[in-house]
Enzyme design. Structure first.
Site, mmCIF file in Angstrom:
data_model
loop_
_atom_site.group_PDB
_atom_site.id
_atom_site.type_symbol
_atom_site.label_atom_id
_atom_site.label_comp_id
_atom_site.label_asym_id
_atom_site.label_seq_id
_atom_site.Cartn_x
_atom_site.Cartn_y
_atom_site.Cartn_z
ATOM 1 N N ARG A 1 0.844 -1.193 0.000
ATOM 2 C CA ARG A 1 0.000 0.000 0.000
ATOM 3 C C ARG A 1 0.882 1.246 0.000
ATOM 4 N NH1 ARG A 1 -1.829 0.797 4.321
ATOM 5 N NH2 ARG A 1 -1.162 -1.028 5.500
ATOM 6 N N TYR B 1 -1.649 -3.445 -6.743
ATOM 7 C CA TYR B 1 -1.402 -4.193 -5.518
ATOM 8 C C TYR B 1 -2.568 -4.155 -4.521
ATOM 9 C CZ TYR B 1 0.684 -6.480 -1.708
ATOM 10 O OH TYR B 1 0.908 -7.406 -0.728
ATOM 11 N N GLY C 1 -4.350 -3.744 -1.311
ATOM 12 C CA GLY C 1 -5.162 -2.673 -0.747
ATOM 13 C C GLY C 1 -5.290 -1.453 -1.645
ATOM 14 N N LYS D 1 -9.733 -2.277 1.687
ATOM 15 C CA LYS D 1 -9.440 -1.138 2.553
ATOM 16 C C LYS D 1 -10.197 0.118 2.115
ATOM 17 C CE LYS D 1 -7.067 -3.508 5.388
ATOM 18 N NZ LYS D 1 -5.857 -4.175 5.180
ATOM 19 N N HIS E 1 -10.507 -2.305 11.499
ATOM 20 C CA HIS E 1 -9.424 -3.167 11.003
ATOM 21 C C HIS E 1 -9.199 -4.275 12.025
ATOM 22 C CE1 HIS E 1 -4.968 -3.342 9.438
ATOM 23 N NE2 HIS E 1 -5.734 -4.171 8.761
ATOM 24 N N SER F 1 -1.355 -3.522 10.353
ATOM 25 C CA SER F 1 -1.003 -4.406 9.246
ATOM 26 C C SER F 1 0.236 -5.236 9.586
ATOM 27 C CB SER F 1 -0.731 -3.574 7.993
ATOM 28 O OG SER F 1 -1.875 -2.796 7.695
ATOM 29 N N CYS G 1 0.674 -7.429 11.856
ATOM 30 C CA CYS G 1 0.939 -7.545 13.293
ATOM 31 C C CYS G 1 0.141 -8.665 13.950
ATOM 32 C CB CYS G 1 0.678 -6.223 13.989
ATOM 33 S SG CYS G 1 1.911 -4.977 13.579
ATOM 34 N N LYS H 1 -3.108 -10.414 12.962
ATOM 35 C CA LYS H 1 -4.547 -10.708 12.920
ATOM 36 C C LYS H 1 -4.833 -12.082 12.318
ATOM 37 C CE LYS H 1 -5.662 -6.975 10.687
ATOM 38 N NZ LYS H 1 -4.281 -6.445 10.663
ATOM 39 N N THR H 2 -4.256 -12.353 11.144
ATOM 40 C CA THR H 2 -4.534 -13.631 10.480
ATOM 41 C C THR H 2 -4.104 -14.785 11.387
ATOM 42 O OG1 THR H 2 -4.146 -12.577 8.349
ATOM 43 C CG2 THR H 2 -4.116 -14.985 8.386
ATOM 44 N N ASP I 1 -9.377 -9.646 8.985
ATOM 45 C CA ASP I 1 -8.856 -8.314 8.655
ATOM 46 C C ASP I 1 -9.846 -7.179 8.909
ATOM 47 O OD1 ASP I 1 -6.506 -6.914 7.624
ATOM 48 O OD2 ASP I 1 -7.718 -6.415 5.879
ATOM 49 N N ASN J 1 6.298 -8.541 2.107
ATOM 50 C CA ASN J 1 4.846 -8.308 2.046
ATOM 51 C C ASN J 1 4.189 -9.180 0.973
ATOM 52 O OD1 ASN J 1 2.420 -7.020 2.884
ATOM 53 N ND2 ASN J 1 2.529 -5.635 1.111
ATOM 54 N N ARG K 1 1.926 -12.152 -0.438
ATOM 55 C CA ARG K 1 0.597 -12.486 0.084
ATOM 56 C C ARG K 1 -0.001 -13.703 -0.607
ATOM 57 N NH1 ARG K 1 -1.775 -8.769 4.170
ATOM 58 N NH2 ARG K 1 -0.085 -7.275 4.418
ATOM 59 N N PHE L 1 1.884 -16.819 18.953
ATOM 60 C CA PHE L 1 1.168 -17.790 18.110
ATOM 61 C C PHE L 1 0.191 -18.624 18.939
ATOM 62 C CE2 PHE L 1 5.140 -16.597 15.990
ATOM 63 C CZ PHE L 1 4.599 -16.038 14.841
HETATM 64 P P1 GTP Z 1 -2.525 -7.614 7.502
HETATM 65 O O1 GTP Z 1 -3.042 -8.646 6.590
HETATM 66 O O2 GTP Z 1 -1.400 -6.812 6.898
HETATM 67 O O3 GTP Z 1 -3.580 -6.693 8.042
HETATM 68 O O4 GTP Z 1 -1.761 -8.332 8.714
HETATM 69 P P2 GTP Z 1 -2.159 -9.286 9.938
HETATM 70 O O5 GTP Z 1 -2.425 -8.431 11.140
HETATM 71 O O6 GTP Z 1 -3.219 -10.252 9.547
HETATM 72 O O7 GTP Z 1 -0.778 -10.005 10.233
HETATM 73 P P3 GTP Z 1 -0.366 -11.553 10.201
HETATM 74 O O8 GTP Z 1 -1.207 -12.398 11.107
HETATM 75 O O9 GTP Z 1 -0.293 -11.972 8.799
HETATM 76 O O10 GTP Z 1 1.094 -11.503 10.846
HETATM 77 C C1 GTP Z 1 2.148 -10.796 10.293
HETATM 78 C C2 GTP Z 1 3.462 -11.174 10.888
HETATM 79 O O11 GTP Z 1 3.424 -11.187 12.317
HETATM 80 C C3 GTP Z 1 3.912 -12.560 10.459
HETATM 81 O O12 GTP Z 1 5.250 -12.492 10.042
HETATM 82 C C4 GTP Z 1 3.769 -13.382 11.692
HETATM 83 O O13 GTP Z 1 4.681 -14.438 11.710
HETATM 84 C C5 GTP Z 1 3.979 -12.387 12.817
HETATM 85 N N1 GTP Z 1 3.231 -12.783 14.042
HETATM 86 C C6 GTP Z 1 1.923 -13.078 14.132
HETATM 87 N N2 GTP Z 1 1.570 -13.458 15.390
HETATM 88 C C7 GTP Z 1 2.710 -13.392 16.124
HETATM 89 C C8 GTP Z 1 3.014 -13.652 17.499
HETATM 90 O O14 GTP Z 1 2.156 -14.027 18.312
HETATM 91 N N3 GTP Z 1 4.305 -13.457 17.886
HETATM 92 C C9 GTP Z 1 5.277 -13.048 17.017
HETATM 93 N N4 GTP Z 1 6.510 -12.885 17.477
HETATM 94 N N5 GTP Z 1 5.026 -12.798 15.713
HETATM 95 C C10 GTP Z 1 3.767 -12.961 15.271
HETATM 96 C C1 SPV Z 2 -2.985 -4.507 5.254
HETATM 97 O O1 SPV Z 2 -2.011 -3.899 4.777
HETATM 98 O O2 SPV Z 2 -3.475 -4.202 6.376
HETATM 99 C C2 SPV Z 2 -3.583 -5.635 4.509
HETATM 100 C C3 SPV Z 2 -3.160 -5.878 3.136
HETATM 101 O O3 SPV Z 2 -4.446 -6.298 5.060
HETATM 102 S S1 SPV Z 2 -3.842 -4.749 1.984
HETATM 103 O O4 SPV Z 2 -4.995 -5.366 1.359
HETATM 104 O O5 SPV Z 2 -2.838 -4.469 0.968
HETATM 105 O O6 SPV Z 2 -4.271 -3.549 2.665
HETATM 106 MN MN MN Z 3 -5.053 -5.443 7.048
#
Ligand code: GTP
Ligand code: SPV
Ligand code: MN
Length: 580
Positions: free
Chosen positions: A69, A197, A199, A206, A226, A248, A250, A252-253, A275, A362, A364, A488
């Protein structure tokens, strides 16, 4: 074509402006999808992955200058600059339209223009909203097919309801100097040019479901956030739903798809969304939430058998991979996947760890939520799920404890408004810089943050049973730079405490900054963590917090008179707690 005259007229006017060779109304059916995949393969935009190990999976390599983004090129164009607020880039709507008109003029010559009707949320939910994205990118069409309920059923709903959000998108020539993501919330309109790309280009996500929807939600008394949504089922078979906002990349997934550790027999986490969350007060005085999306556009690196086995399990068929590496036998590969070896990096070069990671940080995957083994049956429920707790969280190496509960709704809003987090590769710019990111909405709030904080405060007063609000931090580091909390699946322990607190159980101690788990209240059975580390994760450094409060105050004062007084009252209450 449709019987919605406004839609026909808009499509005709866009075609006149952009001059495509061909206009296609997207139906969303399988034949059309096969045809689009072929178009993408013929143009080189799709590379077929190993169809034995990964049937229906394709790799897309973005232009290397178009992999995230672009917050500095994203604008909220309200009539008054003040309504967009200091949190957004603003352009006068007339000027923005003129600029975009110039870019879109003739930009689809030699291309096909696709008209994608889509619905954000279950097609029969009163909480859902529709939009139409016009794009010249078949990659966008196949992604929107996974990420939204699109095509015929969405068009039928638009014909029934009349209104829809207008999103116009062209990849243009991918020149970063001719790239803008413009929002006109007063007209429910989005114009995006020059990026293919995520978002920036999948406008339902978004642009619509957060920036435009947050603006609508303020006027209509709901929240567009979010946030992930998950359900925690306990061994008694009761399920409690939690919504959690992390910035982002951090977590969520990962949290939404958590598999409880072995020491949690009989517990299960259900994934509703990863998300975005739309929440509305129900007649029962609770907040009810839907996931407006139908798929996941998740971060690939770090997704492995230990961190997120659920995600891995859904990625072996019918998925799109963007900017990952490839193995010798043509399987997708990224750092942390846990097996295989890359031979080609995300730019299609021979893999050389000295030169580049195999997968872009980044990179995906796009996949239908239906492929997630823990996808909640309630995710399709038209009325949504009732929220028992709200969690905010950021990526903070220092200071911020593993978990804390707010003393009240207003204090919880302050916790959300004071959130800060290290920047990640999800947006262009420097990575690892701590910045304020209230409610994880810094890049996504479609109006003045001061008004948004007020809206949060007012909503809590209106509802009889607002959920308790928590703040978590999985990312504390020790002096050697190692994560102190295993994270995790072990985050289950924090979820359990959160749920129990929301039910009025579980021990908590009052501290100046809120309620923290009392000794032994956090279940550590089967967890290998030394007691000193755990107590450091749950310590309150009062001097450092006073300094943090000064920064938060300064930040909030940046919103001038519009910033709600109640936040400052809360802030001073916390300061008084710390001083006494
Ligand atoms: P967006 O799709 O960008 O909104 O991101 P998201 O918040 O869904 O993030 P996602 O769950 O994909 O995690 C992103 C990164 O954080 C990955 O590299 C994970 O490995 C790391 N991560 C997730 N949960 C943890 C955790 O509990 N501890 C640590 N150290 N890293 C984590
Ligand atoms: C984020 O950046 O928070 C995402 C990916 O979930 S995007 O769709 O590019 O915004
Ligand atoms: Mn997001």
């Amino acid at each position: 074509m449709t019987n919605n005259q406004a839609l026909n007229e808009w499509v005709a006017s866009v075609a006149e402006l952009t001059r495509p060779d061909d206009v296609r109304w997207v139906s969303g059916d399988d034949d059309e999808h096969r045809e689009l995949v072929q178009v993408l393969m013929d143009s080189g935009d799709f590379i077929e992955l190993n169809q034995e190990t990964h049937p229906g999976c394709y790799l897309h390599r973005s232009d290397p200058g178009d992999v995230a983004r672009v917050e500095h090129l994203t604008f909220v164009c309200t009539s008054e600059a003040e309504d967009a607020g200091p949190n957004n880039n603003w352009m006068e709507p007339g000027q923005a339209r003129e600029k975009m008109h110039g870019l879109f003029e003739g930009c689809m010559q030699g291309r096909t223009m696709y008209v994608i009707p889509y619905c954000m949320g279950p097609i029969d939910s009163p909480l859902s909203r529709c939009g139409v994205e016009i794009t010249d990118s078949p990659y966008v069409v196949v992604n929107m097919r996974l990420m939204t309920r699109m095509g015929q059923p969405a068009l039928a709903r638009i014909e029934r309801e009349g209104g829809f959000v207008r999103g116009l998108h062209s990849t243009g020539d991918l020149d970063p100097d001719r790239r803008y993501i413009m929002h006109f919330p007063e007209d429910l309109e989005i114009q995006s040019f020059g990026s293919g790309y995520g978002g920036n280009a999948l406008l339902g996500k978004k642009c619509h479901a957060l920036r435009i929807a947050s603006y609508q939600a303020r006027d209509e008394g709901w929240l567009a956030e979010h946030m992930l949504i998950l359900g925690v089922e306990n061994p008694q078979g009761e399920t409690h739903y939690i919504a959690a906002a992390f910035p982002s990349a951090c977590g969520k997934t990962n949290l939404a798809m958590l598999i409880p550790p072995e020491s949690y027999p009989g517990w299960k986490v259900w994934t509703v969304g990863d998300d975005i969350c739309w929440m509305r007060p129900g007649d029962d005085g609770r907040l009810w939430a839907i996931n407006p999306e139908a798929g996941f556009f998740g971060v690939a690196p770090g997704t492995g058998p230990k961190t997120n086995p659920n995600a891995l399990a859904m990625l072996d068929h019918d998925a799109i991979f963007t900017n990952v590496g490839v193995t010798a036998d043509n399987q997708p590969w990224w750092e942390g996947i846990g097996s295989g070896q890359p031979v080609t990096d995300w730019q299609g070069r021979s893999y050389d760890p000295e030169v580049s990671k195999a997968a872009h940080p980044n990179s995906r995957f796009t996949v239908s939520a239906k492929q997630c083994p823990t996808y909640s049956p309630q995710a399709e429920a038209p009325r949504g799920v009732p929220i028992s707790a709200i969690i905010f969280g950021g990526r903070r190496q220092h200071l911020v404890p593993l978990v804390q509960q707010s003393d009240s709704w207003a204090h919880g809003v302050l916790l959300g408004a004071s959130m800060a987090s290290e920047t990640t590769a999800a947006a262009t710019g420097e990575v690892g810089v701590v910045r304020r990111d209230p409610m994880a909405m810094k890049p996504f709030c479609g109006y003045n943050y001061a008004d948004y904080f007020s809206h949060w405060l007012e909503l809590g007063e209106q509802i009889a049973n607002p959920p308790p609000i928590f703040h978590v931090n999985w990312f504390r580091k020790d002096a050697a730079g190692n994560f102190m909390w295993p994270g995790f699946c072990e985050n289950m322990r924090v979820l359990e405490w959160v749920i129990q607190r929301s039910q009025g159980a579980a021990g908590a101690k009052d501290t100046p900054i809120g309620k923290l788990p009392s000794e032994h209240a956090l279940n550590t059975d089967g967890l290998e963590i030394d007691p000193q580390t755990l107590s450091a994760l749950l310590a309150v450094d009062e001097q450092a917090w006073l300094a943090e409060l000064d920064q938060i105050r300064e930040y909030l004062e940046g919103y001038g008179d519009r910033a709600p007084q109640a936040l400052f009252t809360e802030l001073e209450r916390v300061r008084a707690n710390l001083v006494n």
